[in-house]
Enzyme design. Structure first.
Site, PDB file in Angstrom:
ATOM      1  CG  ASP A 342      -1.857   1.117   1.334  1.00 58.53           C
ATOM      2  OD1 ASP A 342      -2.726   1.214   0.460  1.00 58.53           O
ATOM      3  OD2 ASP A 342      -1.743   1.917   2.287  1.00 58.53           O
ATOM      4  CD  GLU A 378      -2.125   2.191  -3.498  1.00 58.80           C
ATOM      5  OE1 GLU A 378      -3.322   2.369  -3.759  1.00 58.80           O
ATOM      6  OE2 GLU A 378      -1.677   2.192  -2.331  1.00 58.80           O
TER       7      GLU A 378
END
Length: 714
Positions: A342, A378
């Site tokens: 993330d 990401e």
């Protein structure tokens, strides 16, 4: 109590007792707090030995199942970032399992008066009744027969899912297993995944979490789990009963591996659940705030590149060690196959700047365990120069937001660039074409957990997030969606058909273009969230998959399975080299080669692409036909490239023989006006004939010779 060892950190059961170790640079005292099974009776044992900055000790008679936490004393100087408070029980960041949940009741989990910062008085209320306890774990597990799958990237198909949402409403899963790790590992779920061609399931966060103060104040929960409290501990929410989360997670992994499905974890190391300087003190803040968090204003305030209140100081050796120790644990002890990180841009920041060769990336590159697993970035965050798509090291794969947005713009009728579409259809070489990277660097997706579902993407033009409790301020406003004239659900048969065709267009783009396809859980069965594009706090039917499938949902599921079989059958659809100038021919609807000005024309909406065969399958000539227009378009079917049969450059004699093999035309593999795919029984289509495509539709054709008298399908 004896000295024990500073390594490894956390609670390590050994013959005769357990070794405890905790890193804190500025602490003046550290105690282990041992609790009974009810978590109420506490015994404090001081760790009197210190090696470097690690406080440690071996406690005899402590073993598997012991509940524990830490208390850390030291300076109280919030204006300088020092926030030690021995009245606050702290969760061990290395705990293998937790019991209990964080409670905001009474405010005891704050080390100060809530809402105050700077030179504020310390709050001395004991927080132990309101904080989860670590559990010493020493439970064997039978991994016999389990081994890493190592599926090549070019053959990988990812399915992104939330453990509970995926299985909670599935009628064929044992009731006690619905919404759990064992539900994911159930036979019905594995059969569903295999039917979609899935080779890897990417699970949304399964680390232990705590709800943010803002969420707790609304009486809600952080359902998605992007709010980490335990970097080694599987989330209790997904176990069938308390204390079983470690064993059941391992059982899930073993069952998925036996079915040929890898396990990728969505992990959150960019921030923690403690929020900004006004947030609670649960673990890292109380252990050593200045070590674990990026701070500003001499340490009084946290730096926030994540939108979640704080940013971990990854460039500090101890924080980097914690992250890598956690990752290795999940690979070596829990047998997972990879990670999706993330907000990975944050992990690559040194100071404020993103660096492609930051310590985080260098450390993983040389690690003999972590360098071998699947690594997905990401590639953005909320800091300066936040979008770093295409800038990660060679072994990393990246979520390709340009693929998502380019496909949405073309198919949903937004301002578009055909040149951008061309790159997305061919592996995004503009982003990834370097000596160390291939088309499989791109993780292609149309939707993800945050955003509209695929069904909602073609049914809503604006978000409908009122249920989240934030007055619809949350969630993206830039969805590049389309509702075909009606906001939300409709009974209009023509609209339903148009939306269904559009969904099939998007899924065809995922499965049939170079790169690694990522399917969002539920899109294959027409999941809707009623226009909510950020249901991160909704533990209800908004988030759960509805497994009461109607005819449309079953047909779409089967369509996805057919696309998966096509992808597996034709190496050209999962090629791992970028196209060069002779590998693909772009044509307009009249069958003429596209001109330079066509690529920049906003009116140019219909095109086809004939792809030269690859060495692994020299007989297969494939053709994409795309009509992004609002009207039907009559395409003149192209002829074959002369050298189509020999990518290596045949002699004139071979060219003649190859051309003879290919004289003829085409057969249809996919046409999104229909609900099925891979229907090679269609009539033979002569090169030069007309093939009429309805508005917003896609077709995949394969070169063919005449097979009998049938011909002339229009």
């Amino acid at each position: 109590m004896s000295a024990g060892s500073p390594f490894p950190e956390g609670a390590t059961p050994l013959p005769g007792g357990t070794n405890f170790a905790l890193y804190s640079e500025s602490a003046t005292a550290v105690s282990v707090c041992l609790f009974d099974e009810g978590g109420t009776q506490e015994r404090r044992v001081a760790l009197e030995h210190r090696t470097g900055h690690v406080w440690h000790g071996f406690i005899e008679g402590v073993g598997h199942g012991q509940r524990y936490g830490f208390r850390v004393d030291g300076p109280w100087e919030p204006s300088r970032g020092q926030r030690f408070n021995a009245n606050k029980l702290l969760v061990d960041p290395y705990a293998r399992a937790l019991e209990g949940k964080v409670s905001y009741r009474g405010g005891a989990i704050y080390d100060h008066a809530p809402g105050q910062v700077g030179a504020v008085p310390r709050d001395d209320t004991d927080s132990a009744p309101f904080v989860p306890k670590g559990i010493v774990m020493n439970e064997p597990f039978d991994w016999a027969g389990d081994a890493p799958l190592r599926t090549p990237w070019r053959d990988t198909v990812i399915y992104e899912a939330h453990v509970k949402s995926l299985t909670f409403r599935h009628p064929d899963i044992e009731p006690a297993h619905r919404g759990t790790y064992l539900g994911v590992a159930s036979e019905p779920m594995i059969a569903h995944l295999r039917g979609l061609g899935v080779t890897a399931i990417e699970l949304m966060p399964v680390h232990e979490v705590a709800d943010e103060p803002s969420v707790a104040r609304r009486g809600q929960k952080n359902y998605w789990g992007y709010s980490t409290l335990g970097y080694f501990a599987p989330d209790q929410r997904f176990a069938t009963r308390p204390g079983e989360q470690v064993r059941e997670f391992k059982a899930m992994v073993k069952a998925l591996h036996a079915a040929g499905i890898e396990v990728i974890l969505d992990v959150v190391y960019n921030h923690s659940c403690e929020g900004d300087e006004t947030g609670p003190t649960l673990f890292l803040r109380g252990i050593d705030n200045r070590v674990y968090y990026k701070l500003r204003e001499h340490g009084a305030r946290t730096v926030d590149y994540t939108g979640c209140g704080n940013t971990l100081q990854v460039e500090h050796p101890q924080v980097l060690k914690l992250i890598c120790d956690s990752l290795r644990y999940w690979v070596q002890e829990m047998h997972v196959d990879g990670f999706r990180f993330d907000l990975t841009t944050t992990l690559g920041r040194e100071g404020a700047d993103f660096r492609r060769h930051a310590a985080f990336f260098r450390t993983i590159f040389q690690d003999p365990v972590l360098s071998r697993v699947k690594l997905i970035a990401e590639p953005w965050d909320l800091g300066p120069d936040s979008m770093q798509l295409g800038h990660f090291p060679g072994r990393w794969r990246e979520w390709n937001a340009r693929f998502r947005d380019g496909m949405r713009r073309f198919w949903n009728g937004h301002e578009k660039s055909l040149s951008d579409l061309g790159y997305r259809l061919t592996g995004s070489s503009d982003l990834f074409h370097t000596p160390a990277r291939t088309p499989s660097t791109s993780i292609n997706f149309i939707t993800a957990h945050d955003g509209f579902t695929l069904r909602d993407l073609v049914s809503y033009t604006r978000k409908h997030n009122d249920a989240n409790g934030e007055n619809s301020r949350d969630g993206s406003n830039d969805n590049l969606s389309m509702n075909f004239g009606v906001e939300g659900e409709t009974d209009d048969a023509m609209l339903i058909a148009a939306r269904g065709r559009q969904i099939r267009n998007f899924l065809a783009m995922l499965y049939l273009t170079p790169g690694v396809p990522m399917i969002t859980s539920g899109d294959e069965i027409r999941k809707t969230q009623k226009g909510n594009n950020n249901p991160y706090v909704l533990d209800d039917d908004t988030s759960y998959l509805n497994w009461a499938l109607d005819d449309e949902a079953r047909a779409l599921r089967d369509y996805c399975g057919a696309l998966a079989r096509l992808r597996k059958r034709f190496p050209a659809l999962r090629r791992d080299t970028f196209f060069d100038g002779g590998d693909i021919v772009w044509l307009d609807a009249d069958g003429h080669p596209m001109q330079l000005e066509d690529w920049g024309s906003p009116e140019f909406m219909a095109l086809s692409a004939v792809m030269k065969p690859v060495r692994e399958d020299p007989e297969a000539v494939l053709c994409f036909v795309l009509n992004g227009d609002k009207a039907e378009v009559a395409f003149r079917l192209p002829s074959f490239p002369r050298e189509a049969q020999d990518p290596g450059g045949p002699s004139d004699k071979k060219k003649s023989e190859s051309s003879g093999k290919l004289e003829g035309g085409w057969r249809v593999l996919v046409d999104t006006r229909r609900r099925d795919a891979c229907a090679e029984n269609d009539a033979f289509l002569q090169a030069g004939a007309t093939y009429t495509m309805p508005p917003r539709s896609f077709a995949l054709l394969i070169g063919s010779k005449p097979l009998g008298p049938r011909s002339g399908m229009r």
